[in-house]
Design an enzyme around this catalytic site. Structure first.
Site, PDB file in Angstrom:
ATOM      1  N   GLU A  96       0.390   5.192   0.622  1.00 45.60           N
ATOM      2  CA  GLU A  96      -0.512   6.272   1.054  1.00 45.60           C
ATOM      3  C   GLU A  96       0.030   7.621   0.603  1.00 45.60           C
ATOM      4  O   GLU A  96       1.178   7.751   0.164  1.00 45.60           O
ATOM      5  CB  GLU A  96      -0.680   6.210   2.575  1.00 45.60           C
ATOM      6  CG  GLU A  96      -1.315   4.882   2.999  1.00 45.60           C
ATOM      7  CD  GLU A  96      -1.586   4.784   4.497  1.00 45.60           C
ATOM      8  OE1 GLU A  96      -1.084   5.632   5.273  1.00 45.60           O
ATOM      9  OE2 GLU A  96      -2.304   3.840   4.885  1.00 45.60           O
ATOM     10  N   GLU A 146      -3.032  -4.533  -3.351  1.00 44.28           N
ATOM     11  CA  GLU A 146      -3.504  -5.449  -4.404  1.00 44.28           C
ATOM     12  C   GLU A 146      -3.463  -4.773  -5.770  1.00 44.28           C
ATOM     13  O   GLU A 146      -3.066  -5.370  -6.772  1.00 44.28           O
ATOM     14  CB  GLU A 146      -4.950  -5.885  -4.126  1.00 44.28           C
ATOM     15  CG  GLU A 146      -5.156  -6.630  -2.834  1.00 44.28           C
ATOM     16  CD  GLU A 146      -5.499  -5.706  -1.675  1.00 44.28           C
ATOM     17  OE1 GLU A 146      -4.877  -4.622  -1.539  1.00 44.28           O
ATOM     18  OE2 GLU A 146      -6.390  -6.067  -0.896  1.00 44.28           O
ATOM     19  N   CYS A 172     -10.635  -2.999  -4.917  1.00 43.65           N
ATOM     20  CA  CYS A 172      -9.658  -4.007  -5.363  1.00 43.65           C
ATOM     21  C   CYS A 172     -10.366  -5.252  -5.894  1.00 43.65           C
ATOM     22  O   CYS A 172      -9.923  -5.858  -6.873  1.00 43.65           O
ATOM     23  CB  CYS A 172      -8.718  -4.371  -4.223  1.00 43.65           C
ATOM     24  SG  CYS A 172      -7.550  -3.030  -3.866  1.00 43.65           S
ATOM     25  N   ASN A 190       0.843  -1.200   0.000  1.00 40.01           N
ATOM     26  CA  ASN A 190       0.000   0.000   0.000  1.00 40.01           C
ATOM     27  C   ASN A 190       0.876   1.247   0.000  1.00 40.01           C
ATOM     28  O   ASN A 190       1.933   1.284   0.635  1.00 40.01           O
ATOM     29  CB  ASN A 190      -0.997   0.002   1.177  1.00 40.01           C
ATOM     30  CG  ASN A 190      -0.363  -0.194   2.534  1.00 40.01           C
ATOM     31  OD1 ASN A 190       0.670  -0.834   2.665  1.00 40.01           O
ATOM     32  ND2 ASN A 190      -0.978   0.362   3.549  1.00 40.01           N
ATOM     33  N   CYS A 232      -4.002   0.777  -2.820  1.00 42.69           N
ATOM     34  CA  CYS A 232      -3.968  -0.481  -2.072  1.00 42.69           C
ATOM     35  C   CYS A 232      -2.897  -1.408  -2.641  1.00 42.69           C
ATOM     36  O   CYS A 232      -2.572  -1.353  -3.838  1.00 42.69           O
ATOM     37  CB  CYS A 232      -5.304  -1.200  -2.169  1.00 42.69           C
ATOM     38  SG  CYS A 232      -6.663  -0.383  -1.339  1.00 42.69           S
TER      39      CYS A 232
END
Ligand code: THU
Length: 143
Positions: A57, A68, A102, A55, A66
């Protein structure tokens, strides 16, 4: 409606363990100064390549990516678009389930994806993506 993935063999316990190991290693690279949660994903293609993501941010919170989708975008931008399984690991105790965005993003490429989710401790969650996003909207709906 019959589940098209029902008869598909799922990855072996060793393969799942290996994929989780990659996901946990990827989580260590998380850029998550705001949530402090580290998430890693390891996406395996049908030809056995593994793409890892964490991830990422941003101070402008809604720009957060994210793990994924980072893994998926790495694979797709390398020309790999067919996937078998994904492992998702996090620094939380319990499994951190993939978010709706996701699930939708991955459904585009692999509606039967085998999904395994593991936290630092506690139970491991396993399912097919189709079970996590039933009656999904997908490319065929645009035909
Ligand atoms: N996160 C993921 O990496 N994957 C998910 O499916 C859910 C949420 C991340 C985004 C953010 O950095 C942190 O977890 C808290 O939402």
């Amino acid at each position: 409606m019959p589940d098209p993935a029902a008869n598909r063999p799922q990855p072996s316990p060793d393969a799942i363990q290996d994929l989780l190991r990659v996901a946990f290693a990827a989580a260590e690279l998380a850029h998550s100064p705001y949530s402090k949660i580290k998430v890693g994903a390891a996406l395996m293609s049908t030809d056995g390549q593994v793409f890892a993501g964490c991830n990422v941010e941003n101070a402008s919170y809604s720009l957060t990516l994210c793990a994924e989708r980072v893994a998926a975008v790495k694979a797709i931008s390398a020309g790999v678009t067919r996937f078998e399984s994904i492992a998702i690991a996090s620094s939380l105790d319990s499994p951190m389930m993939p978010c709706g965005a996701c699930r939708q993003f991955l459904t585009e490429f692999a509606p039967d994806l085998f999904v395994v989710v593991q936290g630092k401790s506690g139970p491991r969650f396993q399912a097919r993506l189709g079970g996590l996003l039933p009656h999904a909207f997908g490319p065929r709906d645009l035909d």
